[in-house]
Write an enzyme that holds these catalytic residues in place. Structure first.
Site, PDB file in Angstrom:
ATOM      1  N   ASP A   1      -3.754 -10.548  -2.119  1.00 13.04           N
ATOM      2  CA  ASP A   1      -4.183  -9.985  -0.840  1.00 13.04           C
ATOM      3  C   ASP A   1      -5.651  -9.565  -0.985  1.00 13.04           C
ATOM      4  O   ASP A   1      -6.082  -9.196  -2.076  1.00 13.04           O
ATOM      5  CB  ASP A   1      -3.301  -8.756  -0.563  1.00 13.04           C
ATOM      6  CG  ASP A   1      -3.412  -8.217   0.844  1.00 13.04           C
ATOM      7  OD1 ASP A   1      -2.466  -8.419   1.613  1.00 13.04           O
ATOM      8  OD2 ASP A   1      -4.437  -7.577   1.162  1.00 13.04           O
TER       9      ASP A   1
ATOM     10  N   HIS B   1       0.801  -1.238   0.000  1.00 12.73           N
ATOM     11  CA  HIS B   1       0.000   0.000   0.000  1.00 12.73           C
ATOM     12  C   HIS B   1       0.832   1.285   0.000  1.00 12.73           C
ATOM     13  O   HIS B   1       0.299   2.346  -0.309  1.00 12.73           O
ATOM     14  CB  HIS B   1      -0.921   0.044   1.222  1.00 12.73           C
ATOM     15  CG  HIS B   1      -2.042  -0.938   1.172  1.00 12.73           C
ATOM     16  ND1 HIS B   1      -2.914  -1.008   0.109  1.00 12.73           N
ATOM     17  CD2 HIS B   1      -2.438  -1.895   2.049  1.00 12.73           C
ATOM     18  CE1 HIS B   1      -3.809  -1.971   0.342  1.00 12.73           C
ATOM     19  NE2 HIS B   1      -3.524  -2.529   1.511  1.00 12.73           N
TER      20      HIS B   1
ATOM     21  N   HIS C   1      -6.933  -6.945  -0.038  1.00 13.42           N
ATOM     22  CA  HIS C   1      -6.990  -5.507  -0.323  1.00 13.42           C
ATOM     23  C   HIS C   1      -6.312  -5.226  -1.666  1.00 13.42           C
ATOM     24  O   HIS C   1      -5.350  -5.902  -2.031  1.00 13.42           O
ATOM     25  CB  HIS C   1      -6.282  -4.711   0.776  1.00 13.42           C
ATOM     26  CG  HIS C   1      -6.886  -4.887   2.140  1.00 13.42           C
ATOM     27  ND1 HIS C   1      -6.538  -5.913   2.981  1.00 13.42           N
ATOM     28  CD2 HIS C   1      -7.831  -4.167   2.800  1.00 13.42           C
ATOM     29  CE1 HIS C   1      -7.234  -5.817   4.109  1.00 13.42           C
ATOM     30  NE2 HIS C   1      -8.031  -4.765   4.022  1.00 13.42           N
TER      31      HIS C   1
END
Lengths: 397, 215
Positions: A179, A143, A181
């Site tokens: 993942d 991220h 996300h």
């Protein structure tokens, strides 16, 4: 798709990147991101007898120059200063540090640079060393942005690793992110680069962080057509997840023809995960690395870097999921049956939940999903939308 | 939010005596769908859309297409008078203008002069920004009784956790008019502690909110 013959008879040399220092990346005791997962995985593999000392490689720490392959020097400086508490709250907040997600901790820069170093050690082992595969479960922090920490990630080791690969080789890199996300930081870092293809399969961003990862995010300029996103619905189960994953990865690998693959193996798509709403079981964590392994041998002469990532059921889910990646990378097959009793005995007292006793999940770990067929259909539509570009090309050639 | 904050200030225009052909070329070249027509004093005297031109152009099904039509002046096909808006209008008002008049573009005028243009696409883009989706965030929805004082209680709880809010929406519950649903985009990957706290304080948190699928 090309034939993938002989994978099982081939001998793969694999490196397991590990150091106790991964534990230094720790925000708070009650923070969901906890690197004890890596230790539990390491220990599980040791007890299972599938990881030898010769296979373990101690990582180096990443240099500032390496971190700055992706991150802005002012951001790196801010992380260093924040680690020493030399900055005010208002100064650091623009860098995404000092929030509830990424609070400041001592030696924050060193801890984050160690995770990056782990991933670069894995890359070196594969591109310069004799290794086919290398895993770093301390990494996969997908991220982080150029000048902003985000979603528990300070430095984006996955993006740095890909830049580093591109700097040292002419390999085309396929990045595969499973993942729960969206792998936004890596996607944006290579959004206009046709030599780096990113694929992210994640729970839809309607509710879940970070909110992006729509099928129409396809890249820009020269990189158009080299970003793939498949958002899947909350409450998706194994069958539909694997249908999406296997279709997408086989199709994209054939289209892109990579020279090396980097997988981000966040283990938060499991039904037990407290942060997400997917309903998968250990089954997917056996299938995901098996296809990645096959793709690495079919297209990349075996070159495969596997990273960790999310995964917030620290005790029941992540150790088994990540251990299976290693089992596949080093022994071609996942383990089955009972978990080593020694491992259970070592950790059961420390674990706040009852540890599993087998590699696979028992049935009935979640309630039946009422709208299963609609969810499967919706995921199929997202898959088709995402791959439309490739399918259209195939039609006309 | 005001029209002047979202309007495009560089407007491509034509004069009434330009030809339809020139208009067609401009539309294609700039990938636009509307051209305001102005006089020498820069007053808006008409507007043409890609559809006006398509209506006037010869049918692609005809064998001998009469290309002469394209040499007509645009004032022969432009729409006039034109619905315009003021730079100090609210963007919600343009949304109603688009909806009521079934149009997709309005010129912005001040002192009778053309100073900008807003299209449906600009408006949609702005609405997307208003949802907060362009910032990394999680979304939670909270069902609350429809009365004063609830929202500040909720934002206080979020503020105390040092979590930044990207956007707030409130809409009536379709099933129960005495309730409202507050939609929040918050800048955290881990909304769980917040959700737990809200639930502890008696709030009904819908995360995610899919009919028939609340676990």
């Amino acid at each position: 798709m090309a034939e993938h013959t002989g994978v099982k008879t081939m001998s793969c040399q694999s490196a397991f990147i590990y150091t106790e220092k991964f534990q230094q990346y720790k925000f708070r005791d009650d923070h969901p991101f906890n690197q004890i997962r890596v230790k539990l995985t390491y220990d599980l593999l040791k007890h299972a007898g599938t990881l030898t000392d010769q296979q373990v490689m101690t990582p180096r720490i990443a240099t500032d120059d390496e971190i700055q392959l992706v991150h802005h020097h002012k951001y790196v400086e801010a992380v260093k200063q924040a680690s020493q508490r030399n900055m005010s709250e208002s100064e650091i907040i623009e860098y995404g540090i000092g929030t509830e997600d990424t609070p400041i901790f001592d030696y924050m820069h060193e801890a984050a640079a160690t995770l990056v170093g782990g991933t670069l050690t894995a890359v070196d082992a594969v591109i310069n060393g004799p290794y086919d595969h290398a895993v770093n479960f301390g990494g996969g922090l997908h991220h982080a942005f150029v000048r902003k920490a985000s979603g528990f990630c300070i430095y984006n080791d996955a993006a740095i690793a890909i830049k580093y690969i591109r700097q040292h080789t002419n390999y085309k890199v396929l990045y595969i992110d499973t993942d729960a996300h969206h792998g936004d930081g890596v996607q944006w870092a290579f959004y206009d680069d046709p030599n780096v293809c990113t694929l992210s399969i994640h729970e839809t961003g309607r509710y879940l962080f970070p909110g992006t990862g729509n099928t129409n995010e396809r890249g820009r300029l020269g990189g158009y057509g080299y970003s793939f996103n498949i958002p899947i619905d909350a409450f998706t189960e194994d069958e539909s997840f694997l249908e999406v994953y296997q279709n997408a990865l086989s199709t994209i690998a054939e289209y892109f023809n990579p020279d090396i693959i980097v997988t981000q193996n966040g283990a938060d798509a499991h039904a037990h995960d407290p942060l997400t709403h997917l309903c998968n079981t250990m089954n997917i964590f056996e299938e995901i690395p098996q296809l990645a392994h096959q793709i690495a041998h079919t297209y990349c002469d075996g070159r495969w870097i596997a990273l960790g990532g999310g995964g917030y059921d620290l005790w029941r889910v992540v150790p088994r999921a990540w251990a299976q990646i290693w089992n596949i990378a080093s022994h071609f097959e996942p383990l089955s049956g009972a978990l080593p009793q020694d491992w259970i005995d070592t950790w059961s007292e420390k674990s706040p939940v009852t540890l599993p006793t087998t590699w696979r999940d028992e049935s009935g770990i979640y309630n039946e999903i009422p709208r299963k067929n609609e969810i499967t259909e919706k995921n199929r539509i997202s898959l088709e939308k995402s791959l439309k570009l490739i399918k259209n090309q195939q039609k006309y050639t | 939010m005001l029209v002047e904050e979202i309007m495009k200030k560089e407007v491509i225009t034509l004069l009434p005596n330009n030809t339809i052909k020139e208009a067609l070329e401009l539309l294609n070249h700039h990938h636009i769908r509307h051209i305001p027509i102005v006089n020498e004093d820069h007053n808006v005297v008409g507007i043409i859309s890609d559809r006006d031109i398509r209506d006037a152009a010869p049918s692609t099904l005809e064998e001998k297409q009469n290309q002469d039509i394209l040499n007509h002046n645009i004032n022969s096909i432009m729409t006039s008078p034109v619905i315009t808006v003021h730079p100090l209008d609210f963007i919600e008002e343009i949304a109603s203008v688009f909806y009521e008049h079934e149009i997709a573009c309005v010129p912005v005028t001040k002192d009778q002069q053309l100073i900008g243009i807003v299209t449906e696409k600009d408006l949609l883009y702005t609405l997307i920004q208003l949802t907060g989706i362009h910032e990394q965030s999680s979304q939670i929805e909270i069902k609350v009784p429809n009365r004063a004082g609830i929202l500040p209680n909720i934002t206080k709880i979020i503020g105390e956790r040092k979590t930044n809010i990207s956007s707030v929406f409130i809409y009536p519950d379709q099933q129960d008019r005495s309730q409202k649903i507050i939609v929040l985009r918050i800048q955290t990957m881990n909304p769980m502690p917040l959700i737990d706290e809200l639930k502890e304080q008696g709030y009904d948190v819908l995360w995610p909110n899919i009919p028939g699928l609340r676990q």
